[in-house]
Design an enzyme around this catalytic site. Structure first.
Site, mmCIF file in Angstrom:
data_model
loop_
_atom_site.group_PDB
_atom_site.id
_atom_site.type_symbol
_atom_site.label_atom_id
_atom_site.label_comp_id
_atom_site.label_asym_id
_atom_site.label_seq_id
_atom_site.Cartn_x
_atom_site.Cartn_y
_atom_site.Cartn_z
ATOM 1 N N GLY B 217 -30.906 -15.084 -5.627
ATOM 2 C CA GLY B 217 -30.961 -16.545 -5.031
ATOM 3 C C GLY B 217 -31.949 -16.571 -3.817
ATOM 4 N N SER B 218 -31.676 -17.332 -2.696
ATOM 5 C CA SER B 218 -32.772 -17.553 -1.910
ATOM 6 C C SER B 218 -33.503 -16.294 -1.243
ATOM 7 C CB SER B 218 -32.313 -18.670 -0.849
ATOM 8 O OG SER B 218 -31.681 -19.769 -1.444
ATOM 9 N N THR B 219 -32.805 -15.121 -1.276
ATOM 10 C CA THR B 219 -33.447 -14.327 -0.778
ATOM 11 C C THR B 219 -34.871 -13.657 -1.375
ATOM 12 O OG1 THR B 219 -32.178 -12.578 -2.141
ATOM 13 C CG2 THR B 219 -31.141 -13.032 0.114
ATOM 14 N N LYS B 221 -37.149 -15.810 -1.997
ATOM 15 C CA LYS B 221 -37.848 -16.841 -1.210
ATOM 16 C C LYS B 221 -38.868 -15.925 -0.645
ATOM 17 C CE LYS B 221 -35.269 -20.968 -1.783
ATOM 18 N NZ LYS B 221 -34.174 -21.703 -1.183
#
Lengths: 443, 525
Positions: B217-219, B221
């Site tokens: 997920g967004s980790t 990024k």
């Protein structure tokens, strides 16, 4: 009597007599070193310490080794130099294994201690036999006595004085002593067969007459029958084989070989059908894993034990031979296989081959038929017994309840084997001191 | 007669030769087969029943030891006093199921069989010395217990490492299992328990902390941001990305939206603070390009197996194939300045556009086929916290001899140069901002400098569930970060960006607090 035993070869008698003894002495020293080293290694492997009694052990071993060597020097100085060392090697390695296993007998005394006593008795009897039997010929005089005595000895355990052990009735207990009369009976029967066949073989060779065959047939049937009654099938197989071989060699008729083989098959088949435990033994031989916890257990553990040893073994004291049941007696070969590997088992094999080879060589060179047949009979006993038990352990043949000569724990077997050895040495000395041209003069 | 005697001799020779052949067969040719026979317990018992040394944590808690068995076929059996708490790291040694984890990896050193451990002097041939080795872990019991307590009975994993050295301070997965059940002597019972564990839902035997991959997920990024800084020259405050509620990928594809249809944009720092999908999708596809993204991801350790000293670590993966090259961005767009999808003037014109750059936009925000183990994500943060250098993770710090002296130590070693010190510094500051003002507010600890990044990996279920992630680091203010943590709580209800912050952050916080509560005491006394 003594005069004839002192006869020397006229050609350089001193050297001719002494050379084999020097070889023998050298071999014995080598073997003593090997056994001592094995003893030390087994203890180091097992408990990381040098054995406390290594001094007494060394003294005891050297004492017995030299006693046996000296008695040959004294009583049979021209004999084959290799046989005694081989027997001592087997005995020594067997002892090291028994000591390493370190188990006790039900009464509490340890097996190794007992085996060392029996070794001493055995070597003592070896010396005594050499001294008392200056010429093997004289034994032939007692043939019928020995024949009947042999069967009597065999039958002894059937009397109340006998004990039943592990389903077989082969032990006799008189006072504090337990022994197996069967082991000595085999020697007596071998002498009987040999001496009777010497006389009868001419007759049999030309024409087979039932009345000529009668005494031996009776003796054979009686011995085999008794052993079957006692459930000692391994020994009955052994005596049967010895009989067939001696008959065949004596009469030079292959008929007996085939007859013997046929009877053996028939007997084996009958045994298979009649005796439940024979059937179990055969099943256990063909596929032990079918009954892994029951009948197959012993031979499976022996197989695993030997596989564990691989080429060079786990090292003395470093394996787990006590997982194999009866590791001191029937399965001592597996224990050696585990700790000394293929190298060790091959060495044992070769020692027996050398013993058999020497025995047969003596038989070949013997000039009188009685000596020939006796040596053939005794050598066959030794060689077949070793083969049968080693073969049983590696699943070449079904297991039988017999032990490995010289190696296994067992007083009666050890003593009787030393007596056999003494007789073989005696014949060896005799035929090496014979002057070929003087054959006719020998009585 | 002599002829017969000779024949007899030959017969004996033949018999003994056959015997010899059979001996060879049993002891040589088929020996291996027999040794591996199912019913042959000799090698197993020998392996299993020997005395082996302890495994202890950095703060001296014994997690595995051998206890003597009073009588029986074997001399020792193995005991795990901390039950399931260290099961995935320590593993277990069973009689007939083999060995797992450290019990397998360091079996020889524990048993004292390596030659130089066994014989330190010639005397040892004659002495019966205790040559077993003690394995000292890098894990700290207080940190491990904090992780266990905080995660509770929710499926998930916690990994905490020291970014300066790569030492693993805690590694926990729920559900776990009790290794004592598998170290028993009753082979049949152990078999049954093992089968039951294999069949159990949620796979308690699997150490998902380093052996299972999840959508990050967004980790992820953070990796995209690092790529943007290193490969495309993006700075913390410049460029400023336009506020948008969707990103239209090139060459074509469904638009990428923000959570709940929100509109966001701004500079890198702001985009990270609110975890803006559109910005990072654009960065990945139009600023960095496939080559740069793959390179950066692989610099961070994706597509490789972390060199942790435990068996069977899983590889995290970042897709490497984005199809054929079409044109670079400027050429691709031509001069189409009224294309509604053309967001910003400040684009990296030379970025290559490929057939599947639309997928790149997804992978850049941690979706599509990006998969990471919790260990890998902890290492990502560790790299950022350690000036761009990822140290090799390890769970063992040293092996001691039975008398307490050190036999072998495991020195820190560099695994990856993840990113430049400049990018690391920018990201570190940005993550501190996320913890102070952004989605990771629950991470803050008084007196420490804390940075973090939340992640919510949607699972596409109905009602929507997602993995709640948080990665973070903590250290004394102005000093080097001393702990990097990754937490995943699996399949939580809800799919908002907040999920990571509300669910996972408190766990990471508890772990960090425990790490700073006291300095560790040396193991072994």
């Amino acid at each position: 009597m003594t005069a004839t035993s002192e006869r020397r070869s006229p050609v350089r008698p001193h050297i001719a007599a002494l050379r084999p003894r020097r070889v023998e002495l050298g071999l014995i020293v080598l073997i003593a070193i090997v056994v001592l080293a094995a003893y030390g290694l087994a203890s180091l492997g097992k408990s990381s310490s040098v054995p406390g009694n290594i001094g007494p052990f060394l003294a005891w071993m050297l004492g017995l080794f030299f006693l046996s060597h000296l008695s040959i020097r004294r009583f049979a100085p021209a004999a084959d130099p290799v046989m005694l060392p081989m027997a001592l090697l087997l005995n020594g390695i067997g002892y090291v294994m028994i000591a390493r296993l370190g188990n006790d007998v039900a009464g509490g005394s340890d097996l190794a201690g007992l085996q060392s006593v029996w070794t001493a008795v055995g070597i003592g009897c070896f010396a005594i036999t050499l001294a008392l039997v200056p010429r093997v010929r004289m034994l032939a005089q007692y043939r019928y006595l020995l024949g009947i005595g042999g069967i009597a000895l065999l039958a002894l355990p059937l009397l109340p004085v006998g004990i039943e052990l592990n389903g077989a009735r082969i032990w006799v207990s008189i006072g504090p002593v337990n022994f197996q009369p069967g082991e000595f009976a085999k020697i007596a029967l071998a002498i009987f067969f040999a001496s009777y066949l010497v006389d009868a073989r001419d007759l049999i060779r030309n024409r087979i007459e039932l009345r000529d065959l009668a005494p031996i047939a009776v003796a054979w049937a009686a011995s085999v029958g008794v052993m079957v009654l006692e459930r000692d099938l391994g020994s009955s197989m052994l005596v049967f084989t010895m009989f067939v071989v001696v008959m065949w060699v004596a009469t030079e008729r292959s008929l007996f070989l085939w007859l013997g083989a046929g009877l053996f098959m028939a007997g084996g088949f009958a045994a298979f059908r009649l005796f439940a435990h024979v059937e179990r033994r055969i099943d256990g031989w063909l596929d032990p894993w079918a009954d892994a916890r029951g009948g197959g257990f012993q031979v499976i553990q022996a197989t695993y034990s030997m596989a564990e040893g691989g080429l060079t073994g786990t090292g003395l004291g470093l394996g787990e031979p006590d997982r194999v049941p009866l590791a001191e007696t029937d399965f001592i070969f597996a224990a050696i296989g585990e700790e000394l590997g293929l190298a060790g088992t091959t060495a044992i094999l070769m020692a027996f081959l050398i013993l058999i080879g020497s025995g047969l060589r003596i038989a070949l060179r013997a000039t009188r038929p009685f000596e020939k047949l006796l040596v053939v009979g005794l050598t066959t006993l030794l060689g077949m017994q070793a083969f049968i038990i080693m073969g049983g352990v590696v699943r070449l043949v079904p297991l039988t309840g017999i032990t490995l000569p010289f190696v296994s724990y067992g007083g009666s077997a050890l003593v009787s084997n030393y007596i056999v050895l003494a007789l073989l040495i005696r014949v060896s000395h005799e035929q090496r001191t014979v002057v070929p041209s003087a054959e006719g003069r020998l009585g | 007669m002599n002829r017969r005697i000779r024949n007899l001799g030959l017969t004996f020779l033949l018999l003994y030769t056959v015997l010899f052949a059979q001996l060879n067969r049993v002891q040589f040719v088929e020996a291996e087969t027999y040794r591996e026979h199912e019913g042959n317990i000799r090698p197993l018992l020998r392996e299993y029943g020997q005395d082996r040394g302890d495994i202890v944590t950095a703060d001296g808690v014994v997690v595995a030891r051998s206890v003597p068995v009073p009588d029986g076929e074997i001399d020792f059996r193995r005991e795990y006093p901390e039950n399931e708490r260290y099961a995935h790291v320590v593993g277990f040694q069973s009689l007939n199921q083999g060995a797992f984890g450290l019990e397998r990896q360091y079996n020889e050193q524990l048993a004292g069989t390596p030659l130089d451990q066994k014989f330190s002097s010639i005397e040892d041939v004659f002495r019966d010395r205790d040559t077993t080795g003690t394995v000292v872990l890098t894990l700290r019991d207080e940190v491990q217990r904090a992780a266990i307590e905080a995660l509770g009975t929710r499926k998930g994993s916690v990994v905490a490492v020291d970014p300066r050295t790569g030492e693993v301070l805690a590694m926990w997965t729920y559900p776990s299992f009790d290794p004592n059940l598998l170290a028993g002597l009753d082979g049949a019972a152990v078999n049954d328990i093992y089968k039951a564990l294999l069949a159990a839902p949620d796979d308690p035997l699997l150490a998902k902390s380093f052996r299972e991959v999840f959508f990050p997920g967004s980790t992820f990024k953070l990796v995209t941001a690092a790529a943007g800084i290193d490969a495309a020259g993006i700075g913390p405050n410049d460029p400023v990305f336009p506020q948008s509620n969707l990103y239209q990928p090139l060459p074509s594809g469904s638009p990428i939206r923000n959570f709940g249809g929100a509109t966001c944009g701004g500079d890198l720092r702001e985009a990270l603070q609110v975890s803006c999908n559109t910005v990072f999708a654009e960065i990945g596809a139009e600023w960095v390009g496939p080559g740069g993204m793959v390179r950066t991801a692989e610099n961070f350790g994706f597509n490789s197996t972390p060199p942790i000293d435990l068996p069977d670590a899983a590889r995290s993966s970042f897709p490497t194939d984005y199809g054929a090259f079409i044109a670079d961005l400027d050429t691709y767009r031509g001069d189409d300045s009224d294309d509604p999808a053309a967001p910003s003037v400040l684009r990296n014109g030379a970025t290559p556009i490929h057939e599947n750059s639309a997928i790149l936009a997804q992978t850049a925000i941690g979706q599509n086929d990006v998969k990471a183990t919790p260990l890998q994500m902890a290492l990502v943060v560790a790299g950022i916290a350690n000036e761009g250098l990822i140290m090799a993770p390890h769970v063992v710090s040293e092996i001691q001899a039975a008398d307490g002296s050190t036999y072998e130590t495991f020195d820190p070693s560099l695994w990856r140069v993840a990113t430049s010190p400049r990018a690391a510094s920018v990201l570190r500051e940005a993550m501190v901002n996320v913890a102070q003002n952004g989605t990771a507010r629950r991470l803050q600890i008084d007196g420490l400098e804390v940075g973090g990044k939340t992640g919510t990996a949607q699972l596409g279920t109905e009602p929507p569930n997602s993995h709640a992630w948080i990665v973070g680091f903590a250290g004394p203010p102005g000093g080097a970060a001393e702990i990097a943590v990754a937490v995943i709580v699996e399949a939580q209800p809800g799919a908002s960006e907040q999920t990571g912050g509300t669910v996972a952050a408190p766990i990471a916080r508890a772990v960090m607090q425990a790490a700073f509560a006291q300095t560790p005491t040396p193991a072994g006394g």
